[in-house]
Design a protein around this motif. Sequence first.
Motif, PDB file in Angstrom:
ATOM      1  N   GLY A 274       0.860  -1.178   0.000  1.00  0.00           N
ATOM      2  CA  GLY A 274       0.000   0.000   0.000  1.00  0.00           C
ATOM      3  C   GLY A 274       0.893   1.224   0.000  1.00  0.00           C
ATOM      4  O   GLY A 274       2.087   1.142  -0.263  1.00  0.00           O
ATOM      5  N   GLN A 275       0.329   2.381   0.334  1.00  0.00           N
ATOM      6  CA  GLN A 275       1.122   3.608   0.414  1.00  0.00           C
ATOM      7  C   GLN A 275       1.897   3.604   1.737  1.00  0.00           C
ATOM      8  O   GLN A 275       1.661   4.417   2.643  1.00  0.00           O
ATOM      9  N   PHE A 276       2.833   2.668   1.830  1.00  0.00           N
ATOM     10  CA  PHE A 276       3.512   2.381   3.088  1.00  0.00           C
ATOM     11  C   PHE A 276       4.286   3.578   3.626  1.00  0.00           C
ATOM     12  O   PHE A 276       4.034   4.063   4.734  1.00  0.00           O
ATOM     13  N   ALA A 277       5.256   4.061   2.866  1.00  0.00           N
ATOM     14  CA  ALA A 277       6.133   5.120   3.369  1.00  0.00           C
ATOM     15  C   ALA A 277       5.367   6.399   3.717  1.00  0.00           C
ATOM     16  O   ALA A 277       5.602   6.986   4.783  1.00  0.00           O
ATOM     17  N   PRO A 278       4.455   6.892   2.875  1.00  0.00           N
ATOM     18  CA  PRO A 278       3.718   8.100   3.261  1.00  0.00           C
ATOM     19  C   PRO A 278       2.897   7.928   4.532  1.00  0.00           C
ATOM     20  O   PRO A 278       2.797   8.867   5.333  1.00  0.00           O
ATOM     21  N   TRP A 279       2.313   6.737   4.733  1.00  0.00           N
ATOM     22  CA  TRP A 279       1.527   6.549   5.953  1.00  0.00           C
ATOM     23  C   TRP A 279       2.421   6.404   7.172  1.00  0.00           C
ATOM     24  O   TRP A 279       2.074   6.860   8.265  1.00  0.00           O
TER      25      TRP A 279
ATOM     26  N   ARG B  10      12.309   0.916   2.885  1.00  0.00           N
ATOM     27  CA  ARG B  10      11.207   1.849   2.640  1.00  0.00           C
ATOM     28  C   ARG B  10      10.963   2.772   3.836  1.00  0.00           C
ATOM     29  O   ARG B  10      10.506   3.901   3.673  1.00  0.00           O
ATOM     30  N   LEU B  11      11.288   2.314   5.035  1.00  0.00           N
ATOM     31  CA  LEU B  11      11.282   3.212   6.187  1.00  0.00           C
ATOM     32  C   LEU B  11      12.349   4.297   6.018  1.00  0.00           C
ATOM     33  O   LEU B  11      12.098   5.483   6.257  1.00  0.00           O
ATOM     34  N   ALA B  12      13.534   3.875   5.581  1.00  0.00           N
ATOM     35  CA  ALA B  12      14.641   4.818   5.422  1.00  0.00           C
ATOM     36  C   ALA B  12      14.361   5.843   4.330  1.00  0.00           C
ATOM     37  O   ALA B  12      14.863   6.971   4.392  1.00  0.00           O
ATOM     38  N   ARG B  13      13.570   5.484   3.335  1.00  0.00           N
ATOM     39  CA  ARG B  13      13.260   6.436   2.271  1.00  0.00           C
ATOM     40  C   ARG B  13      12.623   7.709   2.806  1.00  0.00           C
ATOM     41  O   ARG B  13      12.764   8.778   2.213  1.00  0.00           O
ATOM     42  N   VAL B  14      11.890   7.593   3.907  1.00  0.00           N
ATOM     43  CA  VAL B  14      11.250   8.780   4.480  1.00  0.00           C
ATOM     44  C   VAL B  14      11.893   9.182   5.800  1.00  0.00           C
ATOM     45  O   VAL B  14      11.314   9.891   6.616  1.00  0.00           O
TER      46      VAL B  14
END
Length: 471
Positions: free
Chosen positions: A298-303, A330-334
């Motif tokens: 899903g929209q993981f990083a934005p959420w 994907r956590l690190a991306r944000v």
Amino acid sequence: MILEQYYTKCLAQGTYYIASNREAAIIDPLREVQQYIDRANEDNVTIKYIFLTHFHADFVSGHVDLADKTGATIVIGPNAVTSYAFAKAEHQQTFKIGEITLQLLHTPGHTMESSCYLLKDEEGKEQAIFTGDTLFIGDVGRPDLAVKSDLSTEDLAGHLYDSLRNQIMPLPDHITVYPAHGAGSACGKNMSKETSDSLGNQKKTNYALATSLSKKDFIKEVTTGIAPPPAYFPKNVWMNKGVNSSIDEVISRGMTPLKLESFKTLAQDPEYLVLDVRSPQEYTAGAVPGSWFIGLDGQFAPWVGSLIEDIDQKIILIAPLGREEEAVTRLARVGYDNAQGYLLGGFSTWEESGANTTSIENITAQSFIDGLEDHSIQNPIDARKPGEYESGHICSVPLQTLDAVHKEITSLDTTKTYHIYCGGGYRSVIYASIAQANDIKNVVNVEGGYAAIKKTNLKNQKIVATSNCSL
């Protein structure tokens, strides 16, 4: 010439790889940079430049890591200030990559350093423009993200109007527009799902480029109806101006396998958040008590960025087997660099140990409607965004958007049962998991969300595309 768009759906973000005659450039790289190095090696080219269109707020860029690993020069437009070495480019300055040229066009408005890059081919013909967050397909960048600026949102919107009309609209219609984001990004209001388009078509279809639109009306249009930016946006801007932990270090730490007892000890520590990134179906069937669900599919990083308010939060993961590194990356991306490991063997390890589990009841959309009809369901919640709600909702169901869940759950009664739905069944499980972690134990998920509800026999339930349910 090689031109390739790397589009990351989770972030709705576009990175660009351009190569010509043994030289290459990267525009707005993601944090995991090895993919660009590998591609350059395949093409037998040297990455010469790394161009930033601006300091992104919605993700952490990998420009510093990429420069360290390749020796490439980081280029950013006027007004940029950083803690690392870079080339501050001037308006209309050109950069040679092999036999092609990129020309920087300073386009302040989304931010004051925002710049676009105009691509000219081997013959000097204009072919494409990389617009960052200045111009999207169908929209423009929000003008309210200035950090500690003496400029108002309206001031920035005025700069954006001038940038579009003076720098972009005079360009020829045939060139291709390549933006930094598409539908799903919080950097604009109503972006298209398309990830590129001709400038000529955008002049015809993008409201922001309408020649009839006055500057006053433009400012009103782009500043009206903007949802509050996610809380992590300012931190990501700050990170993009500085030097961060390398992605290799972040992944190495996050990829620590935790045996059951070690995981249990950390899970009981209030400094740690247990984040479950499996599917909604898996989570509702059984989960670690107190864990939050935000699924990878899903929209993981934005959420993550919207809901985990402390970007330095210590996180331990429950992930599908084989997807642990994806979750950490994907956590690190944000900018969530503090993943401390994952449960070895996944949720099965927890379940098979006999440890306590929690679950969330699922009901069908028709059962939900039937419950509203016979009043057995008395506390429904619509967890979608305001724009979705306004476009169509059930009159008897209040909006309690997921974005505001931390505020909303303080008003929920721990003795009552709440039935929650969203657009398709992903966000409602996130909402339910956070509610459960805050002692709202009786939560029920409506499978398929509003999309499924619209297909049911609605009986006496009124759906309106307005906030006025008396119509």
